[in-house]
Motif scaffolding. Structure first.
Motif, PDB file in Angstrom:
ATOM      1  N   LEU A 110       0.825  -1.206   0.000  1.00  0.00           N
ATOM      2  CA  LEU A 110       0.000   0.000   0.000  1.00  0.00           C
ATOM      3  C   LEU A 110       0.857   1.253   0.000  1.00  0.00           C
ATOM      4  O   LEU A 110       0.647   2.176  -0.798  1.00  0.00           O
ATOM      5  N   LEU A 111       1.856   1.304   0.885  1.00  0.00           N
ATOM      6  CA  LEU A 111       2.704   2.496   0.970  1.00  0.00           C
ATOM      7  C   LEU A 111       3.509   2.693  -0.310  1.00  0.00           C
ATOM      8  O   LEU A 111       3.675   3.816  -0.788  1.00  0.00           O
ATOM      9  N   ALA A 112       4.029   1.597  -0.867  1.00  0.00           N
ATOM     10  CA  ALA A 112       4.771   1.713  -2.124  1.00  0.00           C
ATOM     11  C   ALA A 112       3.894   2.294  -3.219  1.00  0.00           C
ATOM     12  O   ALA A 112       4.339   3.132  -4.015  1.00  0.00           O
ATOM     13  N   ASN A 113       2.630   1.880  -3.274  1.00  0.00           N
ATOM     14  CA  ASN A 113       1.736   2.375  -4.304  1.00  0.00           C
ATOM     15  C   ASN A 113       1.336   3.829  -4.069  1.00  0.00           C
ATOM     16  O   ASN A 113       1.255   4.624  -5.013  1.00  0.00           O
ATOM     17  N   ILE A 114       1.094   4.205  -2.815  1.00  0.00           N
ATOM     18  CA  ILE A 114       0.714   5.584  -2.518  1.00  0.00           C
ATOM     19  C   ILE A 114       1.837   6.544  -2.883  1.00  0.00           C
ATOM     20  O   ILE A 114       1.602   7.621  -3.440  1.00  0.00           O
ATOM     21  N   PHE A 115       3.089   6.142  -2.595  1.00  0.00           N
ATOM     22  CA  PHE A 115       4.213   7.043  -2.842  1.00  0.00           C
ATOM     23  C   PHE A 115       4.774   6.923  -4.255  1.00  0.00           C
ATOM     24  O   PHE A 115       5.647   7.710  -4.635  1.00  0.00           O
ATOM     25  N   LEU A 116       4.278   5.999  -5.045  1.00  0.00           N
ATOM     26  CA  LEU A 116       4.799   5.785  -6.399  1.00  0.00           C
ATOM     27  C   LEU A 116       4.874   7.074  -7.230  1.00  0.00           C
ATOM     28  O   LEU A 116       5.904   7.349  -7.859  1.00  0.00           O
ATOM     29  N   PRO A 117       3.822   7.904  -7.273  1.00  0.00           N
ATOM     30  CA  PRO A 117       3.891   9.086  -8.161  1.00  0.00           C
ATOM     31  C   PRO A 117       4.959  10.097  -7.771  1.00  0.00           C
ATOM     32  O   PRO A 117       5.313  10.962  -8.584  1.00  0.00           O
ATOM     33  N   LEU A 118       5.487  10.024  -6.540  1.00  0.00           N
ATOM     34  CA  LEU A 118       6.512  10.972  -6.119  1.00  0.00           C
ATOM     35  C   LEU A 118       7.895  10.615  -6.645  1.00  0.00           C
ATOM     36  O   LEU A 118       8.807  11.444  -6.586  1.00  0.00           O
ATOM     37  N   GLN A 119       8.063   9.392  -7.128  1.00  0.00           N
ATOM     38  CA  GLN A 119       9.379   8.955  -7.562  1.00  0.00           C
ATOM     39  C   GLN A 119       9.799   9.681  -8.837  1.00  0.00           C
ATOM     40  O   GLN A 119       8.962  10.063  -9.659  1.00  0.00           O
ATOM     41  N   LYS A 120      11.101   9.879  -8.972  1.00  0.00           N
ATOM     42  CA  LYS A 120      11.640  10.689 -10.059  1.00  0.00           C
ATOM     43  C   LYS A 120      11.107  10.253 -11.421  1.00  0.00           C
ATOM     44  O   LYS A 120      10.790  11.098 -12.274  1.00  0.00           O
ATOM     45  N   GLU A 121      10.974   8.950 -11.606  1.00  0.00           N
ATOM     46  CA  GLU A 121      10.559   8.428 -12.904  1.00  0.00           C
ATOM     47  C   GLU A 121       9.101   8.732 -13.234  1.00  0.00           C
ATOM     48  O   GLU A 121       8.707   8.733 -14.392  1.00  0.00           O
ATOM     49  N   ALA A 124       6.606  13.520 -13.292  1.00  0.00           N
ATOM     50  CA  ALA A 124       6.017  14.321 -14.361  1.00  0.00           C
ATOM     51  C   ALA A 124       4.579  13.909 -14.642  1.00  0.00           C
ATOM     52  O   ALA A 124       3.782  14.707 -15.150  1.00  0.00           O
ATOM     53  N   TYR A 125       4.248  12.670 -14.317  1.00  0.00           N
ATOM     54  CA  TYR A 125       2.891  12.160 -14.533  1.00  0.00           C
ATOM     55  C   TYR A 125       2.040  12.228 -13.271  1.00  0.00           C
ATOM     56  O   TYR A 125       0.870  11.816 -13.287  1.00  0.00           O
ATOM     57  N   LEU A 126       2.577  12.742 -12.187  1.00  0.00           N
ATOM     58  CA  LEU A 126       1.895  12.723 -10.898  1.00  0.00           C
ATOM     59  C   LEU A 126       0.452  13.228 -10.965  1.00  0.00           C
ATOM     60  O   LEU A 126      -0.457  12.575 -10.438  1.00  0.00           O
ATOM     61  N   PRO A 127       0.157  14.365 -11.592  1.00  0.00           N
ATOM     62  CA  PRO A 127      -1.239  14.847 -11.596  1.00  0.00           C
ATOM     63  C   PRO A 127      -2.187  13.979 -12.422  1.00  0.00           C
ATOM     64  O   PRO A 127      -3.412  14.157 -12.337  1.00  0.00           O
ATOM     65  N   LYS A 128      -1.651  13.057 -13.211  1.00  0.00           N
ATOM     66  CA  LYS A 128      -2.479  12.235 -14.088  1.00  0.00           C
ATOM     67  C   LYS A 128      -2.756  10.841 -13.520  1.00  0.00           C
ATOM     68  O   LYS A 128      -3.448  10.043 -14.149  1.00  0.00           O
ATOM     69  N   ILE A 129      -2.221  10.559 -12.326  1.00  0.00           N
ATOM     70  CA  ILE A 129      -2.363   9.233 -11.724  1.00  0.00           C
ATOM     71  C   ILE A 129      -3.397   9.283 -10.606  1.00  0.00           C
ATOM     72  O   ILE A 129      -3.395  10.198  -9.773  1.00  0.00           O
ATOM     73  N   ARG A 130      -4.284   8.295 -10.588  1.00  0.00           N
ATOM     74  CA  ARG A 130      -5.233   8.134  -9.488  1.00  0.00           C
ATOM     75  C   ARG A 130      -5.208   6.682  -9.012  1.00  0.00           C
ATOM     76  O   ARG A 130      -5.019   5.761  -9.810  1.00  0.00           O
ATOM     77  N   LEU A 131      -5.423   6.485  -7.714  1.00  0.00           N
ATOM     78  CA  LEU A 131      -5.633   5.169  -7.142  1.00  0.00           C
ATOM     79  C   LEU A 131      -7.103   5.065  -6.756  1.00  0.00           C
ATOM     80  O   LEU A 131      -7.628   5.946  -6.068  1.00  0.00           O
ATOM     81  N   ILE A 132      -7.766   4.002  -7.184  1.00  0.00           N
ATOM     82  CA  ILE A 132      -9.205   3.881  -6.966  1.00  0.00           C
ATOM     83  C   ILE A 132      -9.520   2.514  -6.385  1.00  0.00           C
ATOM     84  O   ILE A 132      -9.046   1.487  -6.879  1.00  0.00           O
ATOM     85  N   ASP A 133     -10.331   2.498  -5.306  1.00  0.00           N
ATOM     86  CA  ASP A 133     -10.914   1.249  -4.839  1.00  0.00           C
ATOM     87  C   ASP A 133     -12.382   1.490  -4.518  1.00  0.00           C
ATOM     88  O   ASP A 133     -12.944   2.540  -4.838  1.00  0.00           O
ATOM     89  N   VAL A 134     -13.018   0.514  -3.900  1.00  0.00           N
ATOM     90  CA  VAL A 134     -14.461   0.598  -3.708  1.00  0.00           C
ATOM     91  C   VAL A 134     -14.850   1.706  -2.740  1.00  0.00           C
ATOM     92  O   VAL A 134     -15.996   2.176  -2.748  1.00  0.00           O
ATOM     93  N   GLN A 135     -13.917   2.178  -1.913  1.00  0.00           N
ATOM     94  CA  GLN A 135     -14.213   3.220  -0.935  1.00  0.00           C
ATOM     95  C   GLN A 135     -13.492   4.531  -1.175  1.00  0.00           C
ATOM     96  O   GLN A 135     -13.894   5.552  -0.602  1.00  0.00           O
ATOM     97  N   ASN A 136     -12.435   4.536  -1.963  1.00  0.00           N
ATOM     98  CA  ASN A 136     -11.530   5.684  -2.021  1.00  0.00           C
ATOM     99  C   ASN A 136     -11.117   6.033  -3.443  1.00  0.00           C
ATOM    100  O   ASN A 136     -10.937   5.140  -4.279  1.00  0.00           O
ATOM    101  N   THR A 137     -10.913   7.330  -3.663  1.00  0.00           N
ATOM    102  CA  THR A 137     -10.216   7.816  -4.848  1.00  0.00           C
ATOM    103  C   THR A 137      -9.102   8.735  -4.381  1.00  0.00           C
ATOM    104  O   THR A 137      -9.353   9.728  -3.694  1.00  0.00           O
ATOM    105  N   VAL A 138      -7.869   8.390  -4.737  1.00  0.00           N
ATOM    106  CA  VAL A 138      -6.703   9.184  -4.359  1.00  0.00           C
ATOM    107  C   VAL A 138      -6.198   9.916  -5.599  1.00  0.00           C
ATOM    108  O   VAL A 138      -5.847   9.280  -6.601  1.00  0.00           O
TER     109      VAL A 138
END
Length: 216
Positions: A110-121, A124-138
């Motif tokens: 979970l933590l690896a996935n939440i922090f994934l968009p912050l990684q250097k690679e 640049a795509y950070l604002p275009k990434i969302r994590l979605i489950d049945v209760q949450n949209t990040v």
């Protein structure tokens, strides 16, 4: 263009109705997520991962049925989720990447996935990434002024600084905040919308906005 990525998180946390409505869109199956897609009559454009969570027979079936199956060794430099997002970016350059199945289960995943968009690679795509489950949209934001549209059924609204943040202002939410600075990760949790759209601003850092609901 939107690319959907389904990774191998718990099936009971997947918003299956939403996923099925997107059947005609581009999907990438990550590890066991590829099996879940096929079981729901969605043929992914590609499958990727080390596939250590499925049997050799299931992997062989994917290789027979799909045009692209990229198999990596378990000992590798990227997580399976990273590989799926990298593939989405490199192959499609989409305007939106929605990642499903990235929550629940192991906390380290979970933590690896939440922090994934912050990684250097991926930054640049950070604002275009969302994590979605049945209760949450990040959703993820870089400094600026923003409007947030209230998703149906999501009572709560959280603002989470993932890095040091300056000037965080919650303009018209139920619990306002003015020009807040913080040096450590922090979650302003259990806020609420006051209208179909609410607004926030900040001057420095990275903020995740989570729309969420209790699970009944």
């Amino acid at each position: 263009m939107r690319v959907n990525v389904l990774v191998g998180g718990p099936i009971d946390l997947l918003p299956l109705a939403m996923i099925k409505k997107r059947q005609a869109e581009v999907w990438i199956g990550v590890d066991r997520g590829a099996i879940t897609l096929v079981e729901n009559n969605i043929i992914p454009a590609a499958a990727i991962g080390d596939f250590d969570s499925i049997s050799s027979n299931a992997l062989a079936s994917l290789q027979d049925d799909l045009r692209q199956v990229d198999v990596y060794p378990p000992e590798k430099d990227y997580t399976d989720t990273q590989l799926g997002v990298k593939l989405a970016i490199n192959k499609y350059q989409p305007e939106q990447i929605d990642v499903f199945g990235a929550t629940g289960g192991r906390l380290d995943h979970l933590l690896a996935n939440i922090f994934l968009p912050l990684q250097k690679e991926f930054i640049a795509y950070l604002p275009k990434i969302r994590l979605i489950d049945v209760q949450n949209t990040v959703s993820y934001y870089l400094p600026g002024s923003y409007t947030v549209d209230h998703e149906a059924g999501k009572k709560y609204l959280a603002f989470v600084n993932l890095t040091p943040v300056k000037g965080l202002t919650l303009v018209d939410e139920k619990y306002p905040l003015t020009d807040w600075d913080g040096d450590i990760p922090f979650s302003w949790t259990s806020n609420e919308f006051t209208a179909p759209q609410n607004h926030f601003t900040f001057e420095q850092g990275v903020v995740a906005v989570i729309q969420c609901a209790d699970r009944l």
